[in-house]
Enzyme design. Structure first.
Site, mmCIF file in Angstrom:
data_model
loop_
_atom_site.group_PDB
_atom_site.id
_atom_site.type_symbol
_atom_site.label_atom_id
_atom_site.label_comp_id
_atom_site.label_asym_id
_atom_site.label_seq_id
_atom_site.Cartn_x
_atom_site.Cartn_y
_atom_site.Cartn_z
ATOM 1 C CB SER A 40 8.209 55.461 50.541
ATOM 2 O OG SER A 40 7.543 55.785 51.740
ATOM 3 C CB SER A 41 7.055 52.008 54.687
ATOM 4 O OG SER A 41 7.118 53.267 55.321
ATOM 5 C CB CYS A 42 3.836 56.080 52.504
ATOM 6 S SG CYS A 42 4.542 56.797 51.042
ATOM 7 C CE1 TYR A 59 7.999 60.556 48.085
ATOM 8 C CE2 TYR A 59 7.155 58.985 49.683
ATOM 9 C CZ TYR A 59 8.219 59.563 49.014
ATOM 10 O OH TYR A 59 9.495 59.132 49.265
ATOM 11 C CE LYS A 75 9.645 57.663 46.210
ATOM 12 N NZ LYS A 75 10.997 57.693 45.610
ATOM 13 C CG HIS A 92 10.180 62.592 57.384
ATOM 14 N ND1 HIS A 92 11.070 62.902 56.384
ATOM 15 C CD2 HIS A 92 9.139 61.975 56.777
ATOM 16 C CE1 HIS A 92 10.581 62.484 55.227
ATOM 17 N NE2 HIS A 92 9.424 61.925 55.432
HETATM 18 O O1 GFB Z 1 7.417 61.674 60.115
HETATM 19 P P1 GFB Z 1 6.074 62.088 59.681
HETATM 20 O O2 GFB Z 1 5.934 63.482 59.185
HETATM 21 O O3 GFB Z 1 5.589 61.111 58.548
HETATM 22 O O4 GFB Z 1 5.048 61.943 60.917
HETATM 23 P P2 GFB Z 1 4.636 59.864 58.291
HETATM 24 C C1 GFB Z 1 4.966 60.780 61.684
HETATM 25 C C2 GFB Z 1 4.050 60.997 62.872
HETATM 26 O O5 GFB Z 1 4.675 61.898 63.793
HETATM 27 C C3 GFB Z 1 2.681 61.615 62.538
HETATM 28 C C4 GFB Z 1 3.765 62.908 64.194
HETATM 29 O O6 GFB Z 1 1.692 60.996 63.335
HETATM 30 C C5 GFB Z 1 2.869 63.069 62.953
HETATM 31 O O7 GFB Z 1 1.646 63.730 63.292
HETATM 32 N N1 GFB Z 1 4.491 64.112 64.599
HETATM 33 C C6 GFB Z 1 4.548 64.599 65.857
HETATM 34 C C7 GFB Z 1 5.209 64.937 63.816
HETATM 35 N N2 GFB Z 1 5.240 65.738 65.897
HETATM 36 C C8 GFB Z 1 5.681 65.974 64.651
HETATM 37 C C9 GFB Z 1 6.478 67.014 64.072
HETATM 38 O O8 GFB Z 1 6.901 67.958 64.727
HETATM 39 N N3 GFB Z 1 6.743 66.896 62.740
HETATM 40 C C10 GFB Z 1 6.277 65.865 61.980
HETATM 41 N N4 GFB Z 1 6.591 65.819 60.674
HETATM 42 N N5 GFB Z 1 5.493 64.880 62.504
HETATM 43 C C11 GFB Z 1 5.500 60.350 55.926
HETATM 44 C C12 GFB Z 1 4.858 60.476 54.568
HETATM 45 O O9 GFB Z 1 4.472 59.970 56.742
HETATM 46 O O10 GFB Z 1 6.473 59.341 55.979
HETATM 47 C C13 GFB Z 1 5.839 60.411 53.481
HETATM 48 O O11 GFB Z 1 4.056 61.614 54.521
HETATM 49 C C14 GFB Z 1 6.871 59.320 53.633
HETATM 50 O O12 GFB Z 1 5.166 60.257 52.272
HETATM 51 C C15 GFB Z 1 7.447 59.326 55.020
HETATM 52 O O13 GFB Z 1 6.327 58.074 53.340
HETATM 53 C C16 GFB Z 1 8.410 58.187 55.252
HETATM 54 O O14 GFB Z 1 5.315 58.608 58.683
HETATM 55 O O15 GFB Z 1 3.280 60.051 58.857
#
Ligand code: GFB
Length: 313
Positions: free
Chosen positions: A108-110, A137, A141, A180
């Site tokens: 993953s890119s994280c 996580y 990875k 996500h």
């Molecule tokens: O997609 P996301 O949950 O993952 O959140 P990450 C990306 C951004 O979108 C964050 C915002 O800045 C969130 O605060 N966001 C806005 C939201 N509204 C929402 C919403 O309703 N739901 C969610 N989920 N986010 C994940 C990692 O990070 O990316 C994992 O935690 C993994 O480990 C994955 O690597 C690809 O990009 O921040």
């Protein structure tokens, strides 16, 4: 891979695994091995070893993982670390013991440092601190990458590791707490339109930037790498373009056809400020993403509606 090679897709019911299966089938691969998690718990070493000893796959796509969005990663830290370590340790070890020809591990890119230089090159790995919301996580990875490389070093295996950026597409998780951002916003804007709500809440400041790759593009890249890439070093899979969460929200709002307001809930975490992968390496290898963000969201929204209709009928 030959068209009749025995190919095991671990995690075939998930978004990534199911996309890899669709791609393999459409390319004419006929000998696919699949086992759902209710039949084979990949966290159990004995069961994984029995499965490999009975089936001896030639090629393994390791797409099984515990995944989730920012809040889910932050809340279930132990599960994200333990489940992922167990799954990947068992599958990678069994692929070595039962002499599989090749394995592709999906990271993953994280895995990259929170403040890595952008766009992020593969050699940024382990050059800085990780983003705290998904550190367990990411650590799992990173351990998976190192396990593949260590088996290659010590035993001469051909285990490759690919790092996809944020993914979306068919079979995504639409749970509002654990998903996500992209599927969450598709659902939020759709429900707000249906229920004539005046606003939709978007988490964080809207300022973070993310790169989004359609899972069908990822699947194509995985099959391409399995057939063409034999290096020990990791390789990024992305589009090379990113977008702010605010602009993503506006794009999804327009595609869904919602007319209300967007409200930012700054009590929710932003996570990494930016996470754009440098895709020079995979471009040089001869692969490029094809599905634009807009057309990918349009088809994803259609699939989401179809799913709702299927459930209702
Ligand atoms: O997609 P996301 O949950 O993952 O959140 P990450 C990306 C951004 O979108 C964050 C915002 O800045 C969130 O605060 N966001 C806005 C939201 N509204 C929402 C919403 O309703 N739901 C969610 N989920 N986010 C994940 C990692 O990070 O990316 C994992 O935690 C993994 O480990 C994955 O690597 C690809 O990009 O921040």
């Amino acid at each position: 891979m030959n068209k009749d090679s025995k190919i095991y897709v671990a995690g075939h019911n998930g978004m990534v695994g199911s996309a890899i299966v669709r791609k393999l089938k459409s390319d004419g691969y006929t000998n696919l091995l699949m086992k759902g998690s209710s039949e084979l718990d990949l966290r159990r070493a004995d069961d994984v070893n029995d499965f490999f000893s009975n089936n001896c796959p030639d090629y393994v796509f390791l797409a099984a993982a515990k995944v989730g969005g920012i809040l889910s990663n932050d809340k279930y830290k132990a599960d994200f670390l333990y489940d992922n370590l167990m799954i990947q340790n068992n599958v990678i070890h069994a692929a070595h013991v039962y002499k599989c020809e090749k394995l592709l591990f999906l990271g993953s890119s994280c895995i990259y440092p929170k403040y890595a230089n952008q766009p992020i090159t593969e050699d940024s790995l382990l050059t800085g601190l990780l983003e705290p919301t998904n550190e367990p996580y990411a650590v799992a990875k990173i351990a998976g990458i190192k396990l593949c490389q260590s088996f290659n070093f010590q035993y001469g295996t051909n285990f490759i590791s690919a790092m996809p950026t944020n993914l979306f597409g068919p079979n995504d998780n639409y749970d509002l707490q654990n998903s996500h951002v992209l599927p969450a916003l598709v659902r939020k804007f759709h429900e707000a339109k249906e229920n004539r709500l005046s606003s939709v809440v978007v988490w964080g400041s809207g300022r973070p930037k993310r790169e989004f790759l359609h899972v069908d593009d990822l699947a194509e890249a995985c099959v391409y790498l399995m057939n063409n890439y034999n290096q020990d070093s990791i390789i990024n899979i992305g589009t090379g373009e990113d977008i702010s969460i605010k602009d993503l929200a506006v794009l999804i709002k327009d595609i869904v056809g919602y007319n209300g307001d967007i409200v930012f809930d700054q009590s929710k975490p932003d996570g990494t400020p930016r996470k754009l992968l440098n895709v020079d390496k995979i471009t040089e290898e001869g692969w490029k993403a094809k599905i634009s963000l807009k057309s990918g969201i349009i088809s994803t929204y259609q699939e989401y509606i179809n799913q709702l209709n299927d459930k209702a009928s």
